[in-house]
Design a protein around this motif. Structure first.
Motif, PDB file in Angstrom:
ATOM      1  N   TYR A  82      21.800  56.242  33.459  1.00 23.39           N
ATOM      2  CA  TYR A  82      22.692  56.943  34.132  1.00 23.39           C
ATOM      3  C   TYR A  82      22.208  57.855  34.962  1.00 23.39           C
ATOM      4  CZ  TYR A  82      27.497  58.971  35.501  1.00 23.39           C
ATOM      5  OH  TYR A  82      28.353  59.458  36.212  1.00 23.39           O
ATOM      6  N   ASP A  83      22.550  57.954  36.283  1.00 19.17           N
ATOM      7  CA  ASP A  83      22.017  59.058  37.193  1.00 19.17           C
ATOM      8  C   ASP A  83      23.073  60.234  37.082  1.00 19.17           C
ATOM      9  OD1 ASP A  83      21.644  60.814  39.261  1.00 19.17           O
ATOM     10  OD2 ASP A  83      20.893  59.210  40.457  1.00 19.17           O
ATOM     11  N   PHE A  84      22.643  61.223  36.371  1.00 17.58           N
ATOM     12  CA  PHE A  84      23.803  62.304  36.076  1.00 17.58           C
ATOM     13  C   PHE A  84      24.105  63.088  37.186  1.00 17.58           C
ATOM     14  CE2 PHE A  84      22.168  61.350  31.826  1.00 17.58           C
ATOM     15  CZ  PHE A  84      23.381  61.157  31.073  1.00 17.58           C
ATOM     16  N   ASN A  85      22.976  63.346  38.296  1.00 16.58           N
ATOM     17  CA  ASN A  85      23.395  64.023  39.505  1.00 16.58           C
ATOM     18  C   ASN A  85      24.245  63.388  40.367  1.00 16.58           C
ATOM     19  OD1 ASN A  85      21.470  65.889  38.756  1.00 16.58           O
ATOM     20  ND2 ASN A  85      19.679  64.666  39.415  1.00 16.58           N
ATOM     21  N   ASN A  86      24.014  62.039  40.648  1.00 15.27           N
ATOM     22  CA  ASN A  86      24.810  61.322  41.493  1.00 15.27           C
ATOM     23  C   ASN A  86      26.032  60.616  40.739  1.00 15.27           C
ATOM     24  OD1 ASN A  86      23.566  61.797  43.836  1.00 15.27           O
ATOM     25  ND2 ASN A  86      21.818  60.365  43.172  1.00 15.27           N
ATOM     26  N   LYS A  87      26.386  60.694  39.374  1.00 12.23           N
ATOM     27  CA  LYS A  87      27.246  60.176  38.850  1.00 12.23           C
ATOM     28  C   LYS A  87      27.393  58.569  38.747  1.00 12.23           C
ATOM     29  CE  LYS A  87      29.646  64.509  38.284  1.00 12.23           C
ATOM     30  NZ  LYS A  87      28.530  65.181  38.198  1.00 12.23           N
ATOM     31  N   GLN A  88      26.265  57.725  38.742  1.00 14.59           N
ATOM     32  CA  GLN A  88      26.337  56.428  38.633  1.00 14.59           C
ATOM     33  C   GLN A  88      25.261  55.615  37.798  1.00 14.59           C
ATOM     34  OE1 GLN A  88      25.916  55.922  43.028  1.00 14.59           O
ATOM     35  NE2 GLN A  88      23.636  55.936  42.871  1.00 14.59           N
ATOM     36  N   LYS A  89      25.394  54.575  37.715  1.00 11.89           N
ATOM     37  CA  LYS A  89      24.526  53.804  36.855  1.00 11.89           C
ATOM     38  C   LYS A  89      23.102  53.571  37.557  1.00 11.89           C
ATOM     39  CE  LYS A  89      25.563  49.487  35.961  1.00 11.89           C
ATOM     40  NZ  LYS A  89      26.095  48.214  35.164  1.00 11.89           N
ATOM     41  N   ALA A  90      22.064  53.762  37.101  1.00 15.71           N
ATOM     42  CA  ALA A  90      20.713  53.684  37.594  1.00 15.71           C
ATOM     43  C   ALA A  90      19.858  52.781  36.985  1.00 15.71           C
ATOM     44  CB  ALA A  90      20.158  55.144  37.503  1.00 15.71           C
ATOM     45  N   ASN A  91      18.872  52.348  37.527  1.00 15.03           N
ATOM     46  CA  ASN A  91      17.671  51.480  36.980  1.00 15.03           C
ATOM     47  C   ASN A  91      16.787  52.252  36.205  1.00 15.03           C
ATOM     48  OD1 ASN A  91      18.849  49.028  38.140  1.00 15.03           O
ATOM     49  ND2 ASN A  91      17.553  49.178  39.880  1.00 15.03           N
ATOM     50  N   MET A  92      16.167  51.599  35.424  1.00 11.37           N
ATOM     51  CA  MET A  92      15.089  52.171  34.522  1.00 11.37           C
ATOM     52  C   MET A  92      13.896  52.512  35.400  1.00 11.37           C
ATOM     53  SD  MET A  92      15.239  50.707  30.683  1.00 11.37           S
ATOM     54  CE  MET A  92      15.103  48.940  31.184  1.00 11.37           C
ATOM     55  N   SER A  93      13.067  53.285  35.214  1.00 10.82           N
ATOM     56  CA  SER A  93      11.973  53.465  36.014  1.00 10.82           C
ATOM     57  C   SER A  93      10.763  52.547  35.459  1.00 10.82           C
ATOM     58  CB  SER A  93      11.405  54.832  36.034  1.00 10.82           C
ATOM     59  OG  SER A  93      10.893  55.114  34.378  1.00 10.82           O
ATOM     60  N   PRO A  94      10.025  52.117  36.454  1.00  7.81           N
ATOM     61  CA  PRO A  94       8.751  51.056  35.901  1.00  7.81           C
ATOM     62  C   PRO A  94       7.989  51.888  34.872  1.00  7.81           C
ATOM     63  CG  PRO A  94       8.823  51.215  38.338  1.00  7.81           C
ATOM     64  CD  PRO A  94       9.760  52.368  37.831  1.00  7.81           C
ATOM     65  N   LEU A  95       7.840  53.216  34.986  1.00  6.97           N
ATOM     66  CA  LEU A  95       7.091  54.318  33.669  1.00  6.97           C
ATOM     67  C   LEU A  95       7.932  53.773  32.312  1.00  6.97           C
ATOM     68  CD1 LEU A  95       4.936  56.089  33.060  1.00  6.97           C
ATOM     69  CD2 LEU A  95       6.588  57.871  33.427  1.00  6.97           C
ATOM     70  N   LEU A  96       9.294  53.874  32.308  1.00  2.00           N
ATOM     71  CA  LEU A  96       9.913  53.817  31.103  1.00  2.00           C
ATOM     72  C   LEU A  96       9.806  52.408  30.707  1.00  2.00           C
ATOM     73  CD1 LEU A  96      11.906  54.555  28.911  1.00  2.00           C
ATOM     74  CD2 LEU A  96      13.816  54.279  30.651  1.00  2.00           C
ATOM     75  N   VAL A  97       9.864  51.298  31.554  1.00  3.23           N
ATOM     76  CA  VAL A  97       9.776  49.975  31.043  1.00  3.23           C
ATOM     77  C   VAL A  97       8.240  49.743  30.518  1.00  3.23           C
ATOM     78  CG1 VAL A  97       9.617  47.592  32.259  1.00  3.23           C
ATOM     79  CG2 VAL A  97      11.820  49.005  32.708  1.00  3.23           C
ATOM     80  N   ASP A  98       7.146  50.226  31.161  1.00  2.08           N
ATOM     81  CA  ASP A  98       5.797  50.226  30.581  1.00  2.08           C
ATOM     82  C   ASP A  98       5.626  50.660  29.254  1.00  2.08           C
ATOM     83  OD1 ASP A  98       5.313  48.677  33.005  1.00  2.08           O
ATOM     84  OD2 ASP A  98       4.211  50.343  33.834  1.00  2.08           O
ATOM     85  N   SER A  99       6.604  51.936  29.185  1.00  6.18           N
ATOM     86  CA  SER A  99       6.485  52.472  27.816  1.00  6.18           C
ATOM     87  C   SER A  99       6.980  51.915  26.737  1.00  6.18           C
ATOM     88  CB  SER A  99       7.013  53.995  28.040  1.00  6.18           C
ATOM     89  OG  SER A  99       6.849  54.868  26.892  1.00  6.18           O
TER      90      SER A  99
END
Length: 150
Positions: free
Chosen positions: A118-135
């Motif tokens: 979740y994008d807390f700044n824009n108050k909407q669902k967000a995609n996972m970052s490539p860094l998080l997926v890799d981790s």
């Protein structure tokens, strides 16, 4: 314990507290969700998810969680909660938990959680970052190595 949790890359140890038992003299059902939360935060720490959230404003929210009780747990005991990610999607992932009782030497509870980014700044669902997926994939690959050594 290791054999029962070999498919879980992150293990959280939690001693059962006397105050967690209810009138039926076993750990109250609600307490397991706190155990899962502790294990989830340990997993998030391993993949640096909270660090990323503070930098980007995009972080996890719990969409759904469930628990299946197999054996009652009583004080005193020590629990080992294994956590892993079983499904990865662009904007969410599913976690699985197994709770092993030292006293019983068995899995006493299992659970799942669906976590949405979740994008807390824009108050909407967000995609996972490539860094998080890799981790996450890196952490999960630990169990593949562990399984090959057994």
């Amino acid at each position: 314990m290791n054999e029962l949790l070999k498919e879980y890359p992150v293990i959280t140890e939690i001693p059962v507290a006397w105050g967690e038992m209810d009138a039926f003299q076993h750990v109250n059902n609600v307490v397991y969700f706190r155990y899962f939360e502790t294990a989830r935060i340990d997993y998030f720490r391993e993949v640096a998810l909270m660090d990323e959230m503070y930098k980007t404003g995009i972080g996890p929210v719990l969409r759904e969680t469930n628990c299946r009780y197999k054996l009652p747990v009583t004080y005193p005991d020590t629990l080992y909660i294994g956590s892993r990610v079983s499904e990865l999607h662009d904007d969410r992932f599913t976690m699985e938990y197994a709770v092993v009782s030292k006293k019983h030497g068995a899995v006493v509870t299992t659970g799942t959680a669906e976590v949405v980014m979740y994008d807390f700044n824009n108050k909407q669902k967000a995609n996972m970052s490539p860094l998080l997926v890799d981790s996450i994939q890196g952490i999960e690959s630990r169990t593949l190595v562990q399984q090959e050594t057994f």
